[in-house]
Design an enzyme around this catalytic site. Structure first.
Site, PDB file in Angstrom:
ATOM      1  N   TYR A   1       0.828  -1.201   0.000  1.00 51.37           N
ATOM      2  CA  TYR A   1       0.000   0.000   0.000  1.00 51.37           C
ATOM      3  C   TYR A   1       0.863   1.252   0.000  1.00 51.37           C
ATOM      4  CZ  TYR A   1       0.735   0.905   5.028  1.00 51.37           C
ATOM      5  OH  TYR A   1       1.283   1.194   6.259  1.00 51.37           O
TER       6      TYR A   1
ATOM      7  N   LYS B   1       6.415  -1.837   1.659  1.00 55.50           N
ATOM      8  CA  LYS B   1       5.264  -1.284   2.383  1.00 55.50           C
ATOM      9  C   LYS B   1       4.118  -2.293   2.319  1.00 55.50           C
ATOM     10  CE  LYS B   1       3.093   3.192   3.263  1.00 55.50           C
ATOM     11  NZ  LYS B   1       3.174   3.127   4.709  1.00 55.50           N
TER      12      LYS B   1
ATOM     13  N   GLU C   1      12.321   2.483  13.947  1.00 47.74           N
ATOM     14  CA  GLU C   1      11.372   3.519  13.508  1.00 47.74           C
ATOM     15  C   GLU C   1      10.132   3.432  14.383  1.00 47.74           C
ATOM     16  OE1 GLU C   1       9.883   2.788   9.495  1.00 47.74           O
ATOM     17  OE2 GLU C   1       9.989   0.633   9.796  1.00 47.74           O
TER      18      GLU C   1
ATOM     19  N   LEU D   1      11.114   1.529   6.805  1.00 43.03           N
ATOM     20  CA  LEU D   1      10.516   2.056   5.581  1.00 43.03           C
ATOM     21  C   LEU D   1      11.154   3.426   5.342  1.00 43.03           C
ATOM     22  CD1 LEU D   1       8.119   1.500   3.533  1.00 43.03           C
ATOM     23  CD2 LEU D   1       6.932   3.270   4.817  1.00 43.03           C
TER      24      LEU D   1
HETATM   25  N1  PDD Z   1       2.830   4.974   7.426  1.00 40.25           N
HETATM   26  N2  PDD Z   1       7.565   3.848   8.768  1.00 40.25           N
HETATM   27  C1  PDD Z   1       6.459   3.078   8.740  1.00 40.25           C
HETATM   28  C2  PDD Z   1       6.515   1.737   9.345  1.00 40.25           C
HETATM   29  C3  PDD Z   1       5.280   3.567   8.147  1.00 40.25           C
HETATM   30  O1  PDD Z   1       4.184   2.792   8.114  1.00 40.25           O
HETATM   31  C4  PDD Z   1       5.265   4.869   7.604  1.00 40.25           C
HETATM   32  C5  PDD Z   1       4.047   5.436   6.943  1.00 40.25           C
HETATM   33  C6  PDD Z   1       6.446   5.634   7.666  1.00 40.25           C
HETATM   34  C7  PDD Z   1       6.525   7.031   7.091  1.00 40.25           C
HETATM   35  O2  PDD Z   1       6.481   6.990   5.687  1.00 40.25           O
HETATM   36  P1  PDD Z   1       5.939   8.224   4.840  1.00 40.25           P
HETATM   37  O3  PDD Z   1       6.748   9.419   5.241  1.00 40.25           O
HETATM   38  O4  PDD Z   1       6.186   7.812   3.450  1.00 40.25           O
HETATM   39  O5  PDD Z   1       4.468   8.403   5.156  1.00 40.25           O
HETATM   40  C8  PDD Z   1       7.579   5.085   8.235  1.00 40.25           C
HETATM   41  C9  PDD Z   1       1.607   5.373   6.759  1.00 40.25           C
HETATM   42  C10 PDD Z   1       1.369   6.826   6.821  1.00 40.25           C
HETATM   43  C11 PDD Z   1       0.457   4.539   7.278  1.00 40.25           C
HETATM   44  O6  PDD Z   1       0.669   3.356   7.474  1.00 40.25           O
HETATM   45  O7  PDD Z   1      -0.654   5.047   7.463  1.00 40.25           O
END
Ligand code: PDD
Length: 287
Positions: free
Chosen positions: A33, A145, A178, A203
C-alpha cells in the site's frame, strides 16, 4: 455526502465497495500500500517518490505495477474530486489478486487495486506527542510497504494502552528502528539531527526523504545513524515524520520528558519548513 471508493477500475459508493473473499490480501496479506497526502491546492505531495516506492514494493513481491504513473494520478485526482475532498489523504492498496486459498500461485493474477480517501486538515501547529518503546517484532523487509501490519499494530497497541500516541520500535541491540507507522528522529546531545539509515529494517519514508533535503537547505547537520533508547532519552529533541502527520514533536519517551518536555527549536524549524513545503506545492511533480 456519500463517500466514494475506487475498486478495480470502478468508482463505487463505500457500501457497495467489495473485494472477493478469495482476495490474497485477505487470506495472506499478499499486497502492498501507499498513503499520499493531498494539499489544499489539489496536489499529491511528492507523488513520484511514492510511486517509486510502490514500484519497489511491488517488484519485491513480483506483482505488476497496474497503471502508468500518469493514469494512476488521473484516477487519484478523480477520486478526490468525487469525494469533494479539499485536503487529506489517499490510501492506495494493491494485492496480488484473487485465487482459491493456496500459499503459492505461480500464474500471474490480475492485481486488485483499491483506493479510498480520508479528508484531513493539516494544522500549522502540531500536537505534542508521547511515545512508548516496544520491541520491534516485525519481519526483515520493512522496506516493503506491506499490508501485513500485525507487528506494527501490536506495538502501537502496547503504547496506546499506556497513553502513548505512537510506539518506537527497538531491535535486539536496543536501537530504535522507527515508529509503528512513522520514522523516528532525535536531535542528539551534540545538536545533530539523527535518524536510522536506509536499510531493510525501516521504511524509507517519503517525508523522511523530503526532510533530509530540507535540513540540507537549512544547513542543519544530519547523521543517518541508528540511536539507542538511552540516547533518545538524553536527546535535546525528538520528533517523528509520516505522510499523515508531517513533522510532529515528541515530548516524552516511556514517560520521561525529552529535554524540557516542549517542542525544541530544530523540530520547530523543520516542522514549519515541511508544513510550508506541503502547503505551497502547486504541482504533483514536474513532468
Ligand atoms: N505509514 N515507517 C512506517 C513503518 C510507516 O508505516 C510509515 C508510513 C512511515 C513514514 O512513511 P511516509 O513518510 O512515506 O508516510 C515510516 C503510513 C502513513 C500509514 O501506514 O498510514
Amino acid at each position: 455526502m456519500s463517500r466514494i471508493a475506487y475498486v478495480n477500475g470502478s468508482f463505487v459508493p463505500y457500501n457497495e465497495a467489495y473485494i472477493s473473499m478469495n482476495d490474497r490480501g485477505y487470506h495472506f496479506a499478499d499486497g502492498v500500500y501507499e498513503v499520499f497526502s493531498y494539499n489544499w491546492k489539489g496536489v499529491f505531495v511528492d507523488a513520484i517518490p511514492h510511486f517509486d516506492r510502490l514500484r519497489h514494493s511491488l517488484e519485491a513481491l513480483d506483482i505488476a505495477f497496474p497503471l502508468s504513473n500518469k493514469s494512476l494520478l488521473i484516477v487519484m485526482h478523480e477520486l478526490m474530486r468525487r469525494n469533494r475532498c479539499r485536503e487529506g489523504y489517499l490510501y492506495l492498496q494493491i494485492t496480488r489478486g484473487v485465487a482459491p486459498r493456496d500459499h503459492v500461485v505461480l500464474d500471474p493474477l490480475h492485481p486488485v487495486l483499491t483506493l479510498f480517501v480520508r479528508p484531513h486538515v493539516f494544522k500549522e501547529t502540531p500536537p505534542l506527542l508521547k511515545v512508548f518503546t516496544t520491541p520491534d517484532i516485525r519481519w526483515k523487509r520493512n522496506d516493503i510497504k506491506s499490508i501485513s501490519l500485525l507487528g506494527a499494530i501490536m506495538g502501537k497497541y502496547q503504547s496506546a494502552r499506556q497513553g502513548g500516541d505512537e510506539a518506537w520500535l527497538y531491535n535486539d541491540q536496543g536501537f530504535i528502528t522507527e515508529g509503528s507507522a512513522t520514522n523516528a528522529w532525535i536531535v542528539n546531545n551534540q545538536g545533530i539531527i539523527q535518524t536510522h539509515p536506509v536499510t531493510p529494517a525501516i521504511l524509507n519514508g517519503i517525508v523522511r526523504q523530503r526532510l533530509l533535503k530540507i535540513a540540507e537547505t537549512l544547513s542543519l547537520p544530519v547523521e543517518e545513524k541508528a540511536f539507542t533508547i538511552e540516547e533518545a532519552l538524553k536527546a535535546q529533541e525528538a520528533f517523528l515524520t509520516s505522510s499523515t502527520k508531517g513533522v510532529h514533536p515528541i515530548i516524552s519517551i516511556d514517560g520521561h520528558p525529552v529535554a524540557s518536555g516542549m517542542m525544541g527549536p530544530i523540530t520547530d524549524k523543520l516542522q514549519r519548513a515541511y508544513w510550508h513545503f506541503q502547503h505551497t506545492l502547486t504541482k504533483d511533480y514536474d513532468e
